[in-house]
Design a protein around this motif. Structure first.
Motif, mmCIF file in Angstrom:
data_model
loop_
_atom_site.group_PDB
_atom_site.id
_atom_site.type_symbol
_atom_site.label_atom_id
_atom_site.label_comp_id
_atom_site.label_asym_id
_atom_site.label_seq_id
_atom_site.Cartn_x
_atom_site.Cartn_y
_atom_site.Cartn_z
ATOM 1 N N SER A 154 0.722 9.885 -0.998
ATOM 2 C CA SER A 154 -0.624 9.990 -0.435
ATOM 3 C C SER A 154 -0.918 8.868 0.561
ATOM 4 O O SER A 154 -2.012 8.806 1.123
ATOM 5 C CB SER A 154 -1.673 9.966 -1.553
ATOM 6 O OG SER A 154 -1.652 8.728 -2.237
ATOM 7 N N TRP A 155 0.058 7.980 0.779
ATOM 8 C CA TRP A 155 -0.115 6.901 1.759
ATOM 9 C C TRP A 155 -0.417 7.503 3.122
ATOM 10 O O TRP A 155 0.150 8.530 3.512
ATOM 11 C CB TRP A 155 1.168 6.063 1.818
ATOM 12 C CG TRP A 155 1.090 4.843 2.676
ATOM 13 C CD1 TRP A 155 0.092 3.932 2.739
ATOM 14 C CD2 TRP A 155 2.109 4.392 3.582
ATOM 15 N NE1 TRP A 155 0.403 2.925 3.617
ATOM 16 C CE2 TRP A 155 1.634 3.177 4.153
ATOM 17 C CE3 TRP A 155 3.360 4.869 3.952
ATOM 18 C CZ2 TRP A 155 2.375 2.464 5.084
ATOM 19 C CZ3 TRP A 155 4.095 4.151 4.887
ATOM 20 C CH2 TRP A 155 3.610 2.960 5.441
ATOM 21 N N LYS A 156 -1.342 6.924 3.852
ATOM 22 C CA LYS A 156 -1.854 7.505 5.092
ATOM 23 C C LYS A 156 -0.784 7.691 6.157
ATOM 24 O O LYS A 156 -0.945 8.508 7.065
ATOM 25 C CB LYS A 156 -2.994 6.661 5.641
ATOM 26 C CG LYS A 156 -2.598 5.277 6.105
ATOM 27 C CD LYS A 156 -3.796 4.492 6.618
ATOM 28 C CE LYS A 156 -4.340 5.079 7.897
ATOM 29 N NZ LYS A 156 -5.459 4.276 8.444
ATOM 30 N N TYR A 157 0.328 6.942 6.075
ATOM 31 C CA TYR A 157 1.362 7.061 7.102
ATOM 32 C C TYR A 157 2.494 8.020 6.718
ATOM 33 O O TYR A 157 3.462 8.148 7.463
ATOM 34 C CB TYR A 157 1.935 5.684 7.446
ATOM 35 C CG TYR A 157 0.956 4.827 8.209
ATOM 36 C CD1 TYR A 157 0.574 5.156 9.510
ATOM 37 C CD2 TYR A 157 0.393 3.698 7.632
ATOM 38 C CE1 TYR A 157 -0.335 4.391 10.211
ATOM 39 C CE2 TYR A 157 -0.528 2.920 8.329
ATOM 40 C CZ TYR A 157 -0.883 3.268 9.615
ATOM 41 O OH TYR A 157 -1.793 2.505 10.303
ATOM 42 N N GLU A 169 -4.619 -1.560 7.225
ATOM 43 C CA GLU A 169 -5.452 -0.638 6.465
ATOM 44 C C GLU A 169 -6.629 -1.323 5.776
ATOM 45 O O GLU A 169 -7.684 -0.726 5.604
ATOM 46 C CB GLU A 169 -4.616 0.098 5.427
ATOM 47 C CG GLU A 169 -3.623 1.067 6.045
ATOM 48 C CD GLU A 169 -2.716 1.664 5.008
ATOM 49 O OE1 GLU A 169 -3.041 2.746 4.493
ATOM 50 O OE2 GLU A 169 -1.695 1.043 4.699
ATOM 51 N N LEU A 186 0.810 -1.208 0.000
ATOM 52 C CA LEU A 186 0.000 0.000 0.000
ATOM 53 C C LEU A 186 0.849 1.266 0.000
ATOM 54 O O LEU A 186 0.457 2.279 -0.585
ATOM 55 C CB LEU A 186 -0.947 0.001 1.199
ATOM 56 C CG LEU A 186 -2.075 -1.023 1.136
ATOM 57 C CD1 LEU A 186 -2.903 -0.984 2.408
ATOM 58 C CD2 LEU A 186 -2.967 -0.793 -0.080
ATOM 59 N N ALA A 187 2.009 1.220 0.650
ATOM 60 C CA ALA A 187 2.908 2.373 0.621
ATOM 61 C C ALA A 187 3.394 2.631 -0.803
ATOM 62 O O ALA A 187 3.450 3.777 -1.265
ATOM 63 C CB ALA A 187 4.098 2.138 1.548
ATOM 64 N N LYS A 188 3.726 1.565 -1.517
ATOM 65 C CA LYS A 188 4.183 1.705 -2.908
ATOM 66 C C LYS A 188 3.037 2.148 -3.814
ATOM 67 O O LYS A 188 3.224 2.943 -4.735
ATOM 68 C CB LYS A 188 4.773 0.382 -3.392
ATOM 69 C CG LYS A 188 6.059 0.000 -2.690
ATOM 70 C CD LYS A 188 6.567 -1.343 -3.189
ATOM 71 C CE LYS A 188 7.862 -1.741 -2.496
ATOM 72 N NZ LYS A 188 8.361 -3.060 -2.955
ATOM 73 N N LYS A 189 1.856 1.623 -3.554
ATOM 74 C CA LYS A 189 0.708 1.942 -4.397
ATOM 75 C C LYS A 189 0.309 3.407 -4.263
ATOM 76 O O LYS A 189 0.051 4.088 -5.256
ATOM 77 C CB LYS A 189 -0.471 1.045 -4.027
ATOM 78 C CG LYS A 189 -1.747 1.377 -4.799
ATOM 79 C CD LYS A 189 -2.883 0.450 -4.415
ATOM 80 C CE LYS A 189 -4.154 0.827 -5.178
ATOM 81 N NZ LYS A 189 -5.292 -0.060 -4.846
ATOM 82 N N HIS A 190 0.264 3.921 -3.042
ATOM 83 C CA HIS A 190 -0.252 5.268 -2.811
ATOM 84 C C HIS A 190 0.820 6.354 -2.793
ATOM 85 O O HIS A 190 0.497 7.540 -2.845
ATOM 86 C CB HIS A 190 -1.033 5.300 -1.496
ATOM 87 C CG HIS A 190 -2.252 4.430 -1.494
ATOM 88 N ND1 HIS A 190 -3.298 4.625 -2.374
ATOM 89 C CD2 HIS A 190 -2.573 3.338 -0.747
ATOM 90 C CE1 HIS A 190 -4.230 3.690 -2.139
ATOM 91 N NE2 HIS A 190 -3.811 2.903 -1.175
#
Length: 214
Positions: free
Chosen positions: A124-127, A161, A117-121
């Motif tokens: 804009s990743w929430k963290y 997440e 998810l970090a790579k995907k977003h």
């Protein structure tokens, strides 16, 4: 309760478990720990949060880990989403080594900058946050902690997440090809460089539990 169950399993101690939660906020984890029979206390630098915890009759010190002093050591020390906020992570780990008992547990929980998810977003990743000084991956955590002499007994990844996704989002997550993101360029955010491994002086350290949020 889930974390405490893991701690009890690896601590091999049934009574008089003394724990310290670093950055304990309003003391939620301390409260649950006490309900589970722990002799629990915490440190919180924010005076308002510390006072809220104290009003619940919880043993919370308004202090930082760097200046905290204790006459006795702890069976368990937890840093749950705290390490990424601390500028001097090296000094913090050094200080903790003087507070945790031999064969005690250090439990760390941080966001995983190398997660799907970090790579995907991306940014804009929430963290991704201005409050986060460091972004850890499994590799950088291993370098940091094994370089300090820790024995890692559990390295667990939790897909936190996805619990908040709708059904459509979950299906999208499950069926999206990871190949598509493999070659995407992520901004170089303090991850695998020499500076970010935070190599510290070698100690004869204690056991370690790490929980990586993905």
């Amino acid at each position: 309760k889930k974390y405490l169950k893991i701690i009890k399993k690896h601590l091999n101690k049934k009574s008089e478990i003394r724990s310290l939660d670093v950055g304990c906020h309003e003391g939620i984890f301390i409260k649950v720990s006490k309900e589970q029979g722990f002799e629990a206390c915490g440190i919180e630098p924010n005076i308002e949060l510390a006072q809220k915890a104290q009003k619940q009759n919880l043993s919370v010190y308004q202090d930082t880990i760097e200046s905290f002093k204790s006459e006795t050591s702890f069976d368990v020390i937890t840093l749950l989403h705290v390490l990424e906020h601390l500028e001097n992570s090296t000094g913090v780990i050094d200080k903790i080594s003087t507070l945790v008992k031999d064969n005690g547990l250090l439990v760390i929980e941080v966001p995983n900058i190398k997660s799907y998810l970090a790579k995907k977003h991306g940014l804009s990743w929430k963290y991704i946050s201005i409050e986060h000084i460091w972004y850890f991956s499994e590799n950088t955590l291993k370098k940091l902690l094994e370089g300090a002499g820790f024995e890692i007994i559990l390295f667990k990844k939790i897909n936190f997440e996805i619990e908040n996704f709708s059904l459509n989002k979950i299906l999208e997550y499950l069926w999206t090809s990871k190949k598509y993101y493999r070659n995407r360029l992520m901004p170089k955010i303090k991850n695998e460089g020499n500076k970010d491994t935070l190599l510290i002086s070698t100690y004869i350290m204690h056991y370690l539990l790490i929980n990586l949020y993905i």
